[in-house]
Design a protein around this motif. Structure first.
Motif, mmCIF file in Angstrom:
data_model
loop_
_atom_site.group_PDB
_atom_site.id
_atom_site.type_symbol
_atom_site.label_atom_id
_atom_site.label_comp_id
_atom_site.label_asym_id
_atom_site.label_seq_id
_atom_site.Cartn_x
_atom_site.Cartn_y
_atom_site.Cartn_z
ATOM 1 N N PRO A 1 8.376 -1.015 11.796
ATOM 2 C CA PRO A 1 6.965 -1.426 11.836
ATOM 3 C C PRO A 1 6.543 -2.046 13.164
ATOM 4 C CG PRO A 1 8.250 -2.887 10.432
ATOM 5 C CD PRO A 1 9.136 -1.733 10.748
ATOM 6 N N LEU A 2 7.465 -2.610 13.919
ATOM 7 C CA LEU A 2 7.100 -3.210 15.206
ATOM 8 C C LEU A 2 6.977 -2.176 16.319
ATOM 9 C CD1 LEU A 2 9.131 -6.551 15.291
ATOM 10 C CD2 LEU A 2 6.850 -6.090 14.363
ATOM 11 N N HIS A 3 7.307 -0.943 16.005
ATOM 12 C CA HIS A 3 7.201 0.138 16.986
ATOM 13 C C HIS A 3 6.266 1.240 16.487
ATOM 14 C CE1 HIS A 3 10.351 -1.749 19.312
ATOM 15 N NE2 HIS A 3 11.091 -1.814 18.218
ATOM 16 N N GLY A 4 5.297 0.843 15.672
ATOM 17 C CA GLY A 4 4.291 1.793 15.209
ATOM 18 C C GLY A 4 4.641 2.560 13.958
ATOM 19 N N GLY A 5 5.734 2.208 13.301
ATOM 20 C CA GLY A 5 6.139 2.946 12.105
ATOM 21 C C GLY A 5 5.263 2.648 10.905
ATOM 22 N N THR A 6 4.734 3.693 10.288
ATOM 23 C CA THR A 6 3.932 3.574 9.068
ATOM 24 C C THR A 6 4.275 4.730 8.142
ATOM 25 O OG1 THR A 6 2.007 4.968 9.590
ATOM 26 C CG2 THR A 6 2.038 2.746 10.547
ATOM 27 N N MET A 7 3.713 4.673 6.934
ATOM 28 C CA MET A 7 3.936 5.757 5.974
ATOM 29 C C MET A 7 3.268 7.062 6.414
ATOM 30 S SD MET A 7 1.425 4.806 2.811
ATOM 31 C CE MET A 7 -0.315 4.442 3.053
ATOM 32 N N ASN A 8 2.374 6.978 7.415
ATOM 33 C CA ASN A 8 1.699 8.177 7.918
ATOM 34 C C ASN A 8 2.396 8.793 9.128
ATOM 35 O OD1 ASN A 8 -0.382 8.017 5.964
ATOM 36 N ND2 ASN A 8 -1.424 6.468 7.186
ATOM 37 N N ASN A 9 3.535 8.234 9.495
ATOM 38 C CA ASN A 9 4.344 8.834 10.554
ATOM 39 C C ASN A 9 4.618 10.306 10.232
ATOM 40 O OD1 ASN A 9 7.469 9.534 10.922
ATOM 41 N ND2 ASN A 9 6.716 8.533 12.762
ATOM 42 N N ARG A 10 4.659 11.139 11.251
ATOM 43 C CA ARG A 10 4.749 12.591 11.037
ATOM 44 C C ARG A 10 6.004 12.997 10.252
ATOM 45 N NH1 ARG A 10 6.102 17.090 14.926
ATOM 46 N NH2 ARG A 10 5.024 18.950 14.177
ATOM 47 N N GLU B 1 0.838 -1.201 0.000
ATOM 48 C CA GLU B 1 0.000 0.000 0.000
ATOM 49 C C GLU B 1 0.869 1.246 0.000
ATOM 50 O OE1 GLU B 1 -3.270 2.077 3.025
ATOM 51 O OE2 GLU B 1 -1.906 0.503 3.749
ATOM 52 N N GLY B 2 0.508 2.235 -0.794
ATOM 53 C CA GLY B 2 1.290 3.458 -0.831
ATOM 54 C C GLY B 2 0.458 4.690 -1.121
ATOM 55 N N ARG B 3 1.128 5.828 -1.039
ATOM 56 C CA ARG B 3 0.582 7.113 -1.455
ATOM 57 C C ARG B 3 1.593 7.723 -2.410
ATOM 58 N NH1 ARG B 3 -2.569 4.834 1.023
ATOM 59 N NH2 ARG B 3 -4.029 5.521 2.643
ATOM 60 N N TYR B 4 1.098 8.146 -3.568
ATOM 61 C CA TYR B 4 2.001 8.586 -4.621
ATOM 62 C C TYR B 4 1.568 9.920 -5.190
ATOM 63 C CZ TYR B 4 4.283 8.746 -9.199
ATOM 64 O OH TYR B 4 4.999 9.136 -10.297
ATOM 65 N N HIS B 5 2.525 10.832 -5.320
ATOM 66 C CA HIS B 5 2.287 12.104 -5.991
ATOM 67 C C HIS B 5 3.060 12.099 -7.298
ATOM 68 C CE1 HIS B 5 2.129 16.377 -6.930
ATOM 69 N NE2 HIS B 5 3.448 16.346 -7.045
ATOM 70 N N HIS B 6 2.352 12.329 -8.396
ATOM 71 C CA HIS B 6 2.979 12.343 -9.713
ATOM 72 C C HIS B 6 3.140 13.776 -10.184
ATOM 73 C CE1 HIS B 6 4.267 10.483 -13.433
ATOM 74 N NE2 HIS B 6 3.512 11.341 -14.107
ATOM 75 N N SER B 7 4.369 14.165 -10.448
ATOM 76 C CA SER B 7 4.642 15.516 -10.923
ATOM 77 C C SER B 7 4.086 15.731 -12.318
ATOM 78 C CB SER B 7 6.151 15.771 -10.920
ATOM 79 O OG SER B 7 6.459 17.011 -11.526
ATOM 80 N N SER B 8 3.715 16.955 -12.606
ATOM 81 C CA SER B 8 3.238 17.295 -13.950
ATOM 82 C C SER B 8 4.378 17.332 -14.963
ATOM 83 C CB SER B 8 2.527 18.656 -13.921
ATOM 84 O OG SER B 8 3.401 19.665 -13.440
ATOM 85 N N ASN C 1 3.710 1.564 2.843
ATOM 86 C CA ASN C 1 3.798 0.700 4.018
ATOM 87 C C ASN C 1 4.525 -0.584 3.649
ATOM 88 O OD1 ASN C 1 2.506 2.268 6.005
ATOM 89 N ND2 ASN C 1 0.481 1.593 5.338
ATOM 90 N N SER C 2 5.552 -0.920 4.405
ATOM 91 C CA SER C 2 6.249 -2.177 4.174
ATOM 92 C C SER C 2 5.368 -3.350 4.582
ATOM 93 C CB SER C 2 7.577 -2.198 4.935
ATOM 94 O OG SER C 2 7.353 -2.097 6.329
ATOM 95 N N ARG C 3 5.792 -4.541 4.276
ATOM 96 C CA ARG C 3 5.003 -5.759 4.494
ATOM 97 C C ARG C 3 4.446 -5.843 5.921
ATOM 98 N NH1 ARG C 3 9.114 -10.290 3.018
ATOM 99 N NH2 ARG C 3 9.434 -8.841 1.276
ATOM 100 N N GLY C 4 3.158 -6.167 5.994
ATOM 101 C CA GLY C 4 2.511 -6.334 7.288
ATOM 102 C C GLY C 4 2.036 -5.059 7.940
ATOM 103 N N VAL C 5 2.241 -3.915 7.297
ATOM 104 C CA VAL C 5 1.837 -2.623 7.857
ATOM 105 C C VAL C 5 0.633 -2.095 7.088
ATOM 106 C CG1 VAL C 5 2.552 -0.250 8.348
ATOM 107 C CG2 VAL C 5 4.210 -2.119 8.543
ATOM 108 N N GLY C 6 -0.379 -1.617 7.809
ATOM 109 C CA GLY C 6 -1.574 -1.108 7.148
ATOM 110 C C GLY C 6 -2.219 -2.183 6.291
ATOM 111 N N ARG C 7 -2.452 -1.853 5.022
ATOM 112 C CA ARG C 7 -3.068 -2.810 4.103
ATOM 113 C C ARG C 7 -2.039 -3.589 3.277
ATOM 114 N NH1 ARG C 7 -6.857 -0.664 0.165
ATOM 115 N NH2 ARG C 7 -5.710 1.297 0.174
ATOM 116 N N SER C 8 -0.760 -3.428 3.603
ATOM 117 C CA SER C 8 0.272 -4.179 2.890
ATOM 118 C C SER C 8 0.300 -5.626 3.363
ATOM 119 C CB SER C 8 1.650 -3.541 3.111
ATOM 120 O OG SER C 8 1.736 -2.283 2.477
ATOM 121 N N GLN C 9 0.399 -6.531 2.424
ATOM 122 C CA GLN C 9 0.380 -7.955 2.751
ATOM 123 C C GLN C 9 1.740 -8.423 3.278
ATOM 124 O OE1 GLN C 9 -0.944 -9.402 -1.107
ATOM 125 N NE2 GLN C 9 -3.050 -9.582 -0.371
#
Length: 221
Positions: free
Chosen positions: A35-44, A14-21, A64-72
């Motif tokens: 990831p075992l200490h709460g790390g996600t792509m939404n970390n501040r 799972e990711g969030r992507y911004h594509h430049s024009s 999100n790396s494997r097992g985090v959020g919706r990542s398998q």
């Protein structure tokens, strides 16, 4: 900031992507904390890095790396997470064949993963490491480090003491052709509470300097 899913080594990531024009825009890959200490792509701080590159006109991906959020998948002790990062980079490069540069930016555990990926991908042109866990992992694999970058530490960080990061910086700076821009934030702890803006400013300043010098280096070659 479109939500995306892309193929990883053990399932969808799972990711969030911004594509430049700009079809020739440089790329940036952002890596999150442990990831075992709460790390996600939404970390501040992870999000701060993402936004910094977006403001500079990059096409940028955080995931999100494997097992985090919706990542398998599930956490793999670092080795599988490096493979996830490589898959994320492959995905971004596949839709940006004309990219002019490639940066990797990681925070804490993400900095370790990012530096491992740096050693595997010669096309990387720059890197950012925020609070790299130099006291928890052996960074001896950076021999030689292929290019210079930016390291950021907090002098009030109890998880990754600043002197440990300084040792890593000093070691890298002894390597021929490598120059690490090292910045220490007074009063910053490991989560960089109240320092996200400073992190953003440091990244933008460093990257802009590198981009200004890049044409000169190419001309010299």
């Amino acid at each position: 900031m479109p939500e995306i899913m892309f193929a990883g080594p053990v399932g969808r990531l799972e990711g969030r992507y911004h594509h430049s024009s700009d079809e020739d825009a440089p790329l940036a890959l952002i890596l999150h904390p442990h990831p075992l200490h709460g790390g996600t792509m939404n970390n501040r701080i992870t999000y701060t890095m993402y936004r910094s590159f977006q403001k500079m006109g990059f096409s940028v991906l955080r995931y999100n790396s494997r097992g985090v959020g919706r990542s398998q998948g599930r956490y793999d002790g670092g080795n599988g997470e490096i493979s996830d990062a490589a898959a994320a980079l492959d995905w971004m490069q596949s839709i940006n064949p004309n990219a002019t540069a490639l940066w990797i930016a990681g925070y804490s555990f993400g900095a370790f993963v990012g530096m491992q990926l740096l050693m595997r991908r010669p096309e990387v042109t720059g890197w950012i490491s925020v609070a790299p866990p130099a006291n928890h992992y052996d960074f001896g694999f950076l021999a030689p480090c292929p290019c210079g970058g930016l390291m950021i530490a907090g002098d009030a960080d109890n998880l990754v003491p600043e002197p440990e990061v300084r040792k890593l910086v000093d070691k890298l700076n002894t390597q021929k052709g490598v120059e690490v821009d090292y910045r220490i934030f007074n009063g910053a702890d490991h989560v960089f509470a109240n320092h996200a803006e400073h992190v953003s400013e440091a990244i933008e300043h460093h990257v802009n300097l590198c981009q200004q010098h890049a044409p000169l280096m190419l001309a010299a070659d």
